[in-house]
Motif scaffolding. Structure first.
Motif, PDB file in Angstrom:
ATOM      1  N   LYS A 125      50.801  47.991  40.531  1.00 34.03           N
ATOM      2  CA  LYS A 125      50.449  48.290  41.922  1.00 34.03           C
ATOM      3  C   LYS A 125      49.415  47.291  42.430  1.00 34.03           C
ATOM      4  O   LYS A 125      49.509  46.793  43.554  1.00 34.03           O
ATOM      5  N   PHE A 126      48.428  46.966  41.598  1.00 33.34           N
ATOM      6  CA  PHE A 126      47.407  45.981  41.958  1.00 33.34           C
ATOM      7  C   PHE A 126      48.052  44.624  42.219  1.00 33.34           C
ATOM      8  O   PHE A 126      47.775  43.982  43.240  1.00 33.34           O
ATOM      9  N   LEU A 127      48.904  44.181  41.310  1.00 30.49           N
ATOM     10  CA  LEU A 127      49.576  42.891  41.481  1.00 30.49           C
ATOM     11  C   LEU A 127      50.405  42.866  42.766  1.00 30.49           C
ATOM     12  O   LEU A 127      50.389  41.873  43.504  1.00 30.49           O
ATOM     13  N   HIS A 128      51.105  43.956  43.035  1.00 31.79           N
ATOM     14  CA  HIS A 128      51.955  44.026  44.226  1.00 31.79           C
ATOM     15  C   HIS A 128      51.106  43.990  45.506  1.00 31.79           C
ATOM     16  O   HIS A 128      51.412  43.240  46.441  1.00 31.79           O
ATOM     17  N   GLU A 129      50.062  44.779  45.563  1.00 34.75           N
ATOM     18  CA  GLU A 129      49.244  44.849  46.778  1.00 34.75           C
ATOM     19  C   GLU A 129      48.450  43.575  47.029  1.00 34.75           C
ATOM     20  O   GLU A 129      48.134  43.255  48.169  1.00 34.75           O
ATOM     21  N   LYS A 130      48.116  42.868  45.976  1.00 41.38           N
ATOM     22  CA  LYS A 130      47.385  41.601  46.125  1.00 41.38           C
ATOM     23  C   LYS A 130      48.327  40.402  46.242  1.00 41.38           C
ATOM     24  O   LYS A 130      47.877  39.268  46.339  1.00 41.38           O
ATOM     25  N   ASN A 131      49.648  40.666  46.207  1.00 42.66           N
ATOM     26  CA  ASN A 131      50.666  39.603  46.271  1.00 42.66           C
ATOM     27  C   ASN A 131      50.450  38.536  45.197  1.00 42.66           C
ATOM     28  O   ASN A 131      50.525  37.337  45.457  1.00 42.66           O
ATOM     29  N   LEU A 132      50.200  38.997  43.987  1.00 41.84           N
ATOM     30  CA  LEU A 132      49.975  38.098  42.858  1.00 41.84           C
ATOM     31  C   LEU A 132      51.199  38.146  41.946  1.00 41.84           C
ATOM     32  O   LEU A 132      51.665  39.229  41.594  1.00 41.84           O
ATOM     33  N   PRO A 133      51.721  36.992  41.544  1.00 42.49           N
ATOM     34  CA  PRO A 133      52.876  37.010  40.632  1.00 42.49           C
ATOM     35  C   PRO A 133      52.454  37.512  39.243  1.00 42.49           C
ATOM     36  O   PRO A 133      51.479  37.041  38.666  1.00 42.49           O
ATOM     37  N   ALA A 134      53.209  38.463  38.732  1.00 43.71           N
ATOM     38  CA  ALA A 134      52.888  39.041  37.427  1.00 43.71           C
ATOM     39  C   ALA A 134      52.930  37.994  36.330  1.00 43.71           C
ATOM     40  O   ALA A 134      52.121  38.037  35.398  1.00 43.71           O
ATOM     41  N   SER A 135      53.845  37.045  36.438  1.00 36.57           N
ATOM     42  CA  SER A 135      53.964  36.017  35.405  1.00 36.57           C
ATOM     43  C   SER A 135      52.694  35.183  35.274  1.00 36.57           C
ATOM     44  O   SER A 135      52.397  34.653  34.210  1.00 36.57           O
ATOM     45  N   GLU A 136      51.929  35.087  36.337  1.00 37.89           N
ATOM     46  CA  GLU A 136      50.732  34.252  36.327  1.00 37.89           C
ATOM     47  C   GLU A 136      49.446  35.058  36.137  1.00 37.89           C
ATOM     48  O   GLU A 136      48.499  34.599  35.519  1.00 37.89           O
ATOM     49  N   TYR A 137      49.403  36.293  36.661  1.00 34.57           N
ATOM     50  CA  TYR A 137      48.145  37.038  36.697  1.00 34.57           C
ATOM     51  C   TYR A 137      48.077  38.251  35.772  1.00 34.57           C
ATOM     52  O   TYR A 137      47.004  38.800  35.578  1.00 34.57           O
ATOM     53  N   TYR A 138      49.194  38.688  35.228  1.00 39.68           N
ATOM     54  CA  TYR A 138      49.161  39.876  34.379  1.00 39.68           C
ATOM     55  C   TYR A 138      48.188  39.687  33.204  1.00 39.68           C
ATOM     56  O   TYR A 138      47.375  40.565  32.921  1.00 39.68           O
ATOM     57  N   ASP A 139      48.295  38.541  32.536  1.00 39.41           N
ATOM     58  CA  ASP A 139      47.441  38.291  31.373  1.00 39.41           C
ATOM     59  C   ASP A 139      45.967  38.206  31.734  1.00 39.41           C
ATOM     60  O   ASP A 139      45.101  38.382  30.883  1.00 39.41           O
ATOM     61  N   ILE A 140      45.668  37.932  32.975  1.00 42.98           N
ATOM     62  CA  ILE A 140      44.274  37.847  33.415  1.00 42.98           C
ATOM     63  C   ILE A 140      43.720  39.245  33.677  1.00 42.98           C
ATOM     64  O   ILE A 140      42.653  39.608  33.181  1.00 42.98           O
ATOM     65  N   ILE A 141      44.456  40.036  34.450  1.00 45.39           N
ATOM     66  CA  ILE A 141      43.896  41.316  34.882  1.00 45.39           C
ATOM     67  C   ILE A 141      44.020  42.430  33.843  1.00 45.39           C
ATOM     68  O   ILE A 141      43.278  43.407  33.908  1.00 45.39           O
ATOM     69  N   ILE A 142      44.911  42.287  32.885  1.00 46.66           N
ATOM     70  CA  ILE A 142      45.101  43.370  31.918  1.00 46.66           C
ATOM     71  C   ILE A 142      43.832  43.621  31.099  1.00 46.66           C
ATOM     72  O   ILE A 142      43.534  44.757  30.726  1.00 46.66           O
ATOM     73  N   PHE A 143      43.054  42.564  30.868  1.00 46.84           N
ATOM     74  CA  PHE A 143      41.818  42.750  30.098  1.00 46.84           C
ATOM     75  C   PHE A 143      40.795  43.547  30.897  1.00 46.84           C
ATOM     76  O   PHE A 143      40.077  44.391  30.352  1.00 46.84           O
ATOM     77  N   GLY A 144      40.723  43.317  32.192  1.00 51.32           N
ATOM     78  CA  GLY A 144      39.851  44.125  33.044  1.00 51.32           C
ATOM     79  C   GLY A 144      40.302  45.576  33.067  1.00 51.32           C
ATOM     80  O   GLY A 144      39.489  46.505  33.022  1.00 51.32           O
ATOM     81  N   TYR A 145      41.609  45.766  33.119  1.00 42.80           N
ATOM     82  CA  TYR A 145      42.167  47.114  33.116  1.00 42.80           C
ATOM     83  C   TYR A 145      41.801  47.846  31.821  1.00 42.80           C
ATOM     84  O   TYR A 145      41.351  48.997  31.853  1.00 42.80           O
ATOM     85  N   LEU A 146      41.988  47.192  30.699  1.00 41.73           N
ATOM     86  CA  LEU A 146      41.694  47.840  29.407  1.00 41.73           C
ATOM     87  C   LEU A 146      40.200  48.125  29.242  1.00 41.73           C
ATOM     88  O   LEU A 146      39.812  49.164  28.693  1.00 41.73           O
ATOM     89  N   ARG A 147      39.357  47.226  29.728  1.00 41.68           N
ATOM     90  CA  ARG A 147      37.911  47.490  29.685  1.00 41.68           C
ATOM     91  C   ARG A 147      37.568  48.666  30.599  1.00 41.68           C
ATOM     92  O   ARG A 147      36.693  49.480  30.283  1.00 41.68           O
TER      93      ARG A 147
END
Length: 134
Positions: free
Chosen positions: A23-45
């Motif tokens: 949902k975050f990736l979609h609302e921020k218009n960020l491609p999952a292929s590029e940003y998933y690996d970045i934001i997942i660590f924030g999510y897990l923390r």
């Protein structure tokens, strides 16, 4: 807390709410292929913090996770801007003869001399502002 693996409760909670990442990736218009690996660590923390920090009980998990993922994006952009770039300076008046010595071109116009002085002043000012590594 950064290197501590998730316990079973945290792992279950993270799996249950994983849709927030997409949902975050979609609302921020960020491609999952590029940003998933970045934001997942924030999510897990955020999962770990939310389940262990009693001060966060007044907030929804979505709010805590959203802020953590936004922070990861900001950090990634900040890091990308800090990467140093290699700049090459070429002195146009000197030519390489193929031997171990360099020879300068004998004629220099006033305009070329002025340009060279300006470049030298700019380099001097730049050298004052950068670290030795840069």
């Amino acid at each position: 807390m950064h290197d501590i693996p998730l316990n079973d409760t945290q792992r279950f909670f993270a799996e249950k709410n994983h849709n927030l990442v997409y949902k975050f990736l979609h609302e921020k218009n960020l491609p999952a292929s590029e940003y998933y690996d970045i934001i997942i660590f924030g999510y897990l923390r955020a999962v770990q913090r939310y389940l262990t920090d009693p001060n966060l009980a007044g907030y929804s998990f979505a709010t805590v996770a959203w802020r953590a993922m936004e922070g990861e994006i900001v950090n990634a952009h900040r890091t990308a801007r800090r990467r140093f770039r290699v700049i090459r300076f070429v002195r146009p008046r000197q030519t390489y003869t193929g031997h171990l010595t360099r020879h300068s071109t004998p004629t220099v116009t006033d305009e070329e001399a002025l340009r060279e002085s300006e470049v030298a002043l700019l380099l001097h000012a730049l050298a004052k502002r950068v670290t030795p590594q840069q």
